[in-house]
Design an enzyme around this catalytic site. Sequence first.
Site, mmCIF file in Angstrom:
data_model
loop_
_atom_site.group_PDB
_atom_site.id
_atom_site.type_symbol
_atom_site.label_atom_id
_atom_site.label_comp_id
_atom_site.label_asym_id
_atom_site.label_seq_id
_atom_site.Cartn_x
_atom_site.Cartn_y
_atom_site.Cartn_z
ATOM 1 N N GLU A 26 -8.091 -52.163 -26.900
ATOM 2 C CA GLU A 26 -7.691 -50.930 -27.568
ATOM 3 C C GLU A 26 -6.310 -50.524 -27.056
ATOM 4 O OE1 GLU A 26 -10.202 -47.530 -27.911
ATOM 5 O OE2 GLU A 26 -11.958 -48.696 -28.545
ATOM 6 N N HIS A 80 -5.087 -44.201 -31.278
ATOM 7 C CA HIS A 80 -5.629 -45.349 -30.567
ATOM 8 C C HIS A 80 -6.267 -46.279 -31.574
ATOM 9 C CE1 HIS A 80 -9.453 -43.030 -30.590
ATOM 10 N NE2 HIS A 80 -10.072 -44.165 -30.331
ATOM 11 N N HIS A 82 -9.148 -49.308 -32.824
ATOM 12 C CA HIS A 82 -10.517 -49.831 -32.755
ATOM 13 C C HIS A 82 -10.476 -51.266 -33.283
ATOM 14 C CE1 HIS A 82 -12.765 -45.665 -32.932
ATOM 15 N NE2 HIS A 82 -12.188 -45.891 -31.770
ATOM 16 N N ASP A 93 -15.159 -40.763 -28.611
ATOM 17 C CA ASP A 93 -13.903 -40.110 -29.011
ATOM 18 C C ASP A 93 -14.143 -38.630 -29.314
ATOM 19 O OD1 ASP A 93 -12.535 -42.523 -28.866
ATOM 20 O OD2 ASP A 93 -12.843 -42.981 -30.985
HETATM 21 ZN ZN ZN Z 1 -12.015 -44.664 -30.230
#
Ligand code: ZN
Length: 136
Positions: A26, A80, A82, A93
Amino acid sequence: MRTGLSLSARQWEKMRRHVTGCAPLEACGLLAGKGCRVESVFFVANAAQSPVRFRMDPQEQLKTFNQIEARGLELVGIFHSHPAGPERPSPTDVAEAAYPVVHLIWFVDGEAWRARGFWIEAGRVSEVDLYILRSE
Ligand code: ZN
């Protein structure tokens, strides 16, 4: 609550290259700007170095906050990726969302990386519109 966020095509591409380059881990970063308009994209190292979680390196995050402030901008988004899905915020999250800003999630759709924007507040998630401006 914000209902949309605008980015330039260049900023979009900069983020896309970064999250693609970090996969299968990530990737994460911060978006600075004013109101609903992104002015700068900052990458922050993922201290978790994980394919399923991120934790921004605290020192890099602090340094970036200082740069944002020095430029007279505000934090308007956090992004961010995935790499293994899902295409929306994970329960973690949602639980860890600490800032009232747009959360951009990058995910893989077939062969292509895409992103969606979300507003997370008090455990509730709503999608916001992302506007990609073709020219600056
Ligand atoms: Zn996430």
